[in-house]
Design an enzyme around this catalytic site. Structure first.
Site, PDB file in Angstrom:
ATOM      1  N   TYR A  95     -40.715  -6.667 -32.242  1.00 55.08           N
ATOM      2  CA  TYR A  95     -39.389  -6.934 -32.532  1.00 55.08           C
ATOM      3  C   TYR A  95     -39.511  -8.361 -32.891  1.00 55.08           C
ATOM      4  O   TYR A  95     -38.513  -8.574 -33.669  1.00 55.08           O
ATOM      5  CB  TYR A  95     -38.383  -6.763 -31.091  1.00 55.08           C
ATOM      6  CG  TYR A  95     -38.294  -5.251 -30.744  1.00 55.08           C
ATOM      7  CD1 TYR A  95     -37.482  -4.216 -31.364  1.00 55.08           C
ATOM      8  CD2 TYR A  95     -39.074  -4.778 -29.563  1.00 55.08           C
ATOM      9  CE1 TYR A  95     -37.600  -3.100 -31.027  1.00 55.08           C
ATOM     10  CE2 TYR A  95     -38.972  -3.486 -29.180  1.00 55.08           C
ATOM     11  CZ  TYR A  95     -38.268  -2.614 -30.044  1.00 55.08           C
ATOM     12  OH  TYR A  95     -38.158  -1.367 -29.606  1.00 55.08           O
ATOM     13  N   ASN A 118     -31.405   3.183 -35.762  1.00 52.77           N
ATOM     14  CA  ASN A 118     -32.045   3.575 -36.894  1.00 52.77           C
ATOM     15  C   ASN A 118     -31.344   4.970 -37.297  1.00 52.77           C
ATOM     16  O   ASN A 118     -32.001   6.008 -36.455  1.00 52.77           O
ATOM     17  CB  ASN A 118     -33.526   3.511 -37.000  1.00 52.77           C
ATOM     18  CG  ASN A 118     -34.073   3.929 -38.187  1.00 52.77           C
ATOM     19  OD1 ASN A 118     -33.489   4.404 -39.130  1.00 52.77           O
ATOM     20  ND2 ASN A 118     -35.465   4.181 -38.164  1.00 52.77           N
ATOM     21  N   CYS A 126     -39.239   3.185 -37.381  1.00 49.84           N
ATOM     22  CA  CYS A 126     -38.900   2.527 -36.145  1.00 49.84           C
ATOM     23  C   CYS A 126     -39.879   2.854 -35.074  1.00 49.84           C
ATOM     24  O   CYS A 126     -39.951   1.830 -34.102  1.00 49.84           O
ATOM     25  CB  CYS A 126     -37.555   2.577 -35.826  1.00 49.84           C
ATOM     26  SG  CYS A 126     -36.950   4.569 -35.345  1.00 49.84           S
ATOM     27  N   HIS A 127     -40.488   3.699 -35.309  1.00 54.87           N
ATOM     28  CA  HIS A 127     -41.621   4.073 -34.216  1.00 54.87           C
ATOM     29  C   HIS A 127     -42.809   3.007 -34.299  1.00 54.87           C
ATOM     30  O   HIS A 127     -43.244   2.989 -33.509  1.00 54.87           O
ATOM     31  CB  HIS A 127     -42.116   5.746 -34.284  1.00 54.87           C
ATOM     32  CG  HIS A 127     -42.596   5.643 -35.560  1.00 54.87           C
ATOM     33  ND1 HIS A 127     -42.045   6.225 -36.948  1.00 54.87           N
ATOM     34  CD2 HIS A 127     -44.192   5.682 -35.870  1.00 54.87           C
ATOM     35  CE1 HIS A 127     -43.052   6.263 -37.775  1.00 54.87           C
ATOM     36  NE2 HIS A 127     -44.231   6.016 -37.420  1.00 54.87           N
ATOM     37  N   GLU A 153     -50.773   8.485 -37.004  1.00 57.73           N
ATOM     38  CA  GLU A 153     -50.895   7.651 -38.206  1.00 57.73           C
ATOM     39  C   GLU A 153     -52.242   6.923 -37.829  1.00 57.73           C
ATOM     40  O   GLU A 153     -52.454   5.859 -38.862  1.00 57.73           O
ATOM     41  CB  GLU A 153     -49.761   6.484 -38.221  1.00 57.73           C
ATOM     42  CG  GLU A 153     -48.436   7.286 -38.652  1.00 57.73           C
ATOM     43  CD  GLU A 153     -47.304   6.316 -38.995  1.00 57.73           C
ATOM     44  OE1 GLU A 153     -47.377   5.204 -38.584  1.00 57.73           O
ATOM     45  OE2 GLU A 153     -46.142   6.634 -39.357  1.00 57.73           O
TER      46      GLU A 153
END
Length: 163
Positions: A95, A118, A126-127, A153
């Site tokens: 953040y 979001n 946002c993850h 990912e």
């Protein structure tokens, strides 16, 4: 006028909402019992989002290229949402990193709040936003989904999980 289509994913059914102006929301469709919209029945305004999300889960796409038209959000929230796209596939940021990117390092809490609002889950990643200490922090879609997306990912994972 907005319309909705549903997409099965490894994380459950996603609701895609949009109009001719663009994609306005992607959310996890908790317990609503909607069946996936067959590809040939997806409204034209959602067809590309549907295709790109399928490609993402099929490991054929890493970066979304969609016209997005969220409804609502303050100017600051929209800045945060736009900044999410700078966190690349397989990467994470804190953040504080996002707050610094916005030239406002004191806005860490506000960045966290905006991140939680979001409207375009997965598309605006946002993850990929984590705590400054590397810990997983809240995710509107559930921590189990955030963890799954971050693991999905990682480059060491192989093979398509969604066809």
């Amino acid at each position: 006028m907005s319309t909705t289509a549903y997409l099965d994913s490894p994380l459950g059914t996603l609701a895609l909402i949009g109009s001719e102006a663009g994609l306005s929301a992607v959310s996890f469709n908790e317990g609503a019992g909607h069946l996936a919209t067959p590809s040939h029945e997806v409204p034209d305004c959602l067809r590309e989002a549907h295709r790109q999300l399928r490609a993402y889960f099929g490991r054929e796409l890493r970066d979304f290229d969609l016209v997005c038209a969220p409804t609502g959000g303050t100017g600051f929230q929209r800045q945060v949402w736009a900044a999410l796209g700078s966190v690349g596939y397989g990467r994470t940021a804190s953040y504080l990193d996002v707050a610094k990117l916005l030239n406002n390092p004191q806005s860490v809490r506000a960045v966290g709040a905006a991140n939680g609002q979001n409207p375009l889950a997965i598309v605006w990643p946002c993850h990929r936003i984590i705590g400054a200490d590397g810990s997983l922090t809240g995710y509107a879609g559930g921590m189990h989904r955030k963890k799954w997306l971050l693991e999905f990912e990682q480059p060491t994972r192989q093979g398509a999980l969604f066809g």
